[in-house]
Structures are given as C-alpha cells and as structure tokens.
Design a protein around this motif. Structure first.
Motif, short mmCIF file in Angstrom:
data_model
loop_
_atom_site.label_atom_id
_atom_site.label_comp_id
_atom_site.label_asym_id
_atom_site.label_seq_id
_atom_site.Cartn_x
_atom_site.Cartn_y
_atom_site.Cartn_z
N VAL A 117 44.75 34.99 39.83
CA VAL A 117 43.53 34.91 40.53
C VAL A 117 42.60 33.85 39.63
O VAL A 117 42.12 33.06 40.46
N GLU A 118 42.48 34.20 38.50
CA GLU A 118 41.65 33.47 37.78
C GLU A 118 42.12 31.83 37.84
O GLU A 118 41.33 30.86 37.88
N LYS A 119 43.31 31.69 37.74
CA LYS A 119 44.05 30.34 37.80
C LYS A 119 43.78 29.75 39.21
O LYS A 119 43.42 28.49 39.27
N ALA A 120 43.89 30.41 40.37
CA ALA A 120 43.92 29.92 41.51
C ALA A 120 42.37 29.65 41.64
O ALA A 120 42.04 28.70 42.34
N HIS A 121 41.54 30.37 41.06
CA HIS A 121 39.91 30.03 41.35
C HIS A 121 39.52 28.65 40.86
O HIS A 121 38.60 28.02 41.13
N GLN A 122 40.37 28.21 39.37
CA GLN A 122 40.14 26.79 39.08
C GLN A 122 40.76 25.67 40.04
O GLN A 122 40.10 24.66 39.82
N VAL A 123 41.76 26.00 40.82
CA VAL A 123 42.41 24.86 41.56
C VAL A 123 42.18 24.81 43.05
O VAL A 123 42.22 23.86 43.79
N CYS A 124 41.41 26.15 43.40
CA CYS A 124 41.01 26.14 45.17
C CYS A 124 39.98 25.22 45.18
O CYS A 124 38.77 25.26 44.84
N PRO A 125 40.38 24.48 46.29
CA PRO A 125 38.99 23.53 46.80
C PRO A 125 37.89 24.13 47.08
O PRO A 125 36.66 23.71 46.63
N TYR A 126 38.01 25.27 47.90
CA TYR A 126 36.77 26.04 48.12
C TYR A 126 35.94 26.53 46.89
O TYR A 126 34.83 26.63 46.77
N SER A 127 36.81 27.04 45.83
CA SER A 127 36.08 27.56 44.65
C SER A 127 35.32 26.34 44.00
O SER A 127 34.40 26.47 43.31
N LYS A 128 36.02 25.22 43.81
CA LYS A 128 35.51 24.23 43.32
C LYS A 128 34.38 23.54 44.16
O LYS A 128 33.05 23.23 43.39
N ALA A 129 34.32 23.58 45.22
CA ALA A 129 33.06 23.23 46.01
C ALA A 129 31.88 24.18 45.77
O ALA A 129 30.76 23.92 45.84
N THR A 130 32.06 25.50 45.55
CA THR A 130 31.13 26.47 45.68
C THR A 130 30.63 26.55 44.07
O THR A 130 29.63 27.25 43.81
N ARG A 131 31.43 26.31 43.30
CA ARG A 131 31.09 26.62 41.86
C ARG A 131 29.91 26.09 41.28
O ARG A 131 29.39 24.80 41.37
N GLY A 132 29.21 26.82 40.64
CA GLY A 132 27.86 26.57 40.28
C GLY A 132 26.64 26.52 41.38
O GLY A 132 25.43 26.21 40.98
N ASN A 133 27.29 26.68 42.51
CA ASN A 133 26.16 26.82 43.66
C ASN A 133 25.89 28.29 44.19
O ASN A 133 24.68 28.64 44.70
N ILE A 134 26.90 29.02 44.23
CA ILE A 134 26.86 30.62 44.54
C ILE A 134 27.67 31.40 43.79
O ILE A 134 28.45 30.85 42.84
N THR A 135 27.40 32.59 43.62
CA THR A 135 28.17 33.50 43.06
C THR A 135 29.62 33.80 43.66
O THR A 135 29.48 33.92 44.96
N VAL A 136 30.52 33.74 43.08
CA VAL A 136 31.82 33.94 43.40
C VAL A 136 32.41 35.02 42.33
O VAL A 136 32.77 34.63 41.40
N GLU A 137 32.60 36.35 43.00
CA GLU A 137 33.31 37.39 42.14
C GLU A 137 34.91 37.53 42.49
O GLU A 137 35.04 37.45 43.69
N LEU A 138 35.53 37.71 41.55
CA LEU A 138 36.91 37.86 41.66
C LEU A 138 37.31 39.21 41.49
O LEU A 138 36.99 39.79 40.69
N ALA A 139 38.34 39.98 42.19
CA ALA A 139 38.73 41.07 42.24
C ALA A 139 40.23 41.51 42.36
O ALA A 139 40.65 40.62 43.26
N VAL A 140 41.07 42.06 41.65
CA VAL A 140 42.60 42.20 42.12
C VAL A 140 42.60 43.79 42.11
O VAL A 140 41.99 44.68 41.78
#
Length: 140
Positions: A117-140
């Motif tokens: 999940v942490e690696k997917a967060h690094q490559v997901c285009p939506y995650s890239k677009a939101t990074r530094g702009n909004i809080t994104v919490e990851l959970a498994v």
C-alpha cells in the motif's frame, strides 16, 4: 515529475452544469449523472456528489497502482479491495478535503500489505496529484 502534452495517452473530458447542484457528463456519454450536495452540506442529497466521484476515481486508480506494485513484488493481490473515503469540511480557505485509503489484501501478511500500500501510494497518479495538498491516510 510532470508529463508533457506529448506524453498524454488518454484525456477524460467532463462538463458540469450548475456546479454542485446540477449535472456532470463526459463527452463520450459514458458518464451522465445528477449531482447534488449531500444533506450534510445543506443539499438534497438526491444525486451523487463530487466527493463520491473523487472517491470512486481514487479507489480505482489506487487499486490499479496496487496491482502494478504487486506484480513487481511477485505478490498476490487477487481478491483485494481498495476503499477511498473522501471527507469535505471547512478550513481557512473555505473548504478542504481529507482522504483515507483502506486496502484489504487477503493473500498476503499484514507487513507485506502495508508495504504494498505504501509503494502503491508512491506510484498512484491520484496520490501524486494530492501529495502535499491534502491529508491522505493509508490503512490496511
């Protein structure tokens, strides 16, 4: 890293009428929905809303990124699900978003799931677009 116009493989086009209380449709006719603010924001809640549409897009995109990462890691993510919860609320600038991404990956152990999940967060285009702009919490 940004892409240039020559790198674009596909462009989605959608047009909104009457903003959050109207209609949104894609130019190819595959998406055509009534949008209304949820009751929690003073609306009728009868149609979908931009936050639901964003959650749908983000969860699908993240699931795709998870599959790519899993393939590279030789991990089995079959039967997995990704849920995106998109919250909207007032902030200093008016309104802002917060996202929680939850993944259920039944065929791997908890540590592997967290890593994927942490690696997917690094490559997901939506995650890239939101990074530094909004809080994104990851959970498994």
């Amino acid at each position: 890293m940004s892409i240039t116009q020559s790198d674009v493989a596909y462009t989605a086009v959608a047009t909104a009428e009457n903003g959050r209380d109207g209609r949104v449709a894609s130019n190819d006719g595959k998406l055509d929905v009534v949008v209304n603010p949820p009751k929690e924001l003073g609306g009728s809640g009868e149609g979908t809303n931009p936050e639901q549409l964003f959650a749908a897009g983000y969860s699908a995109c993240f699931q795709g990124a998870l599959a790519v990462v899993a393939k590279n890691e030789n991990a089995d993510v079959s039967g997995s699900t990704v849920t995106a919860e998109v919250g909207i609320g007032k902030n200093d600038d008016g309104f802002g978003l917060i996202v929680k991404i939850s993944a259920v990956i039944p065929n791997v152990d908890a540590a592997t799931a967290k890593d994927l999940v942490e690696k997917a967060h690094q490559v997901c285009p939506y995650s890239k677009a939101t990074r530094g702009n909004i809080t994104v919490e990851l959970a498994v």
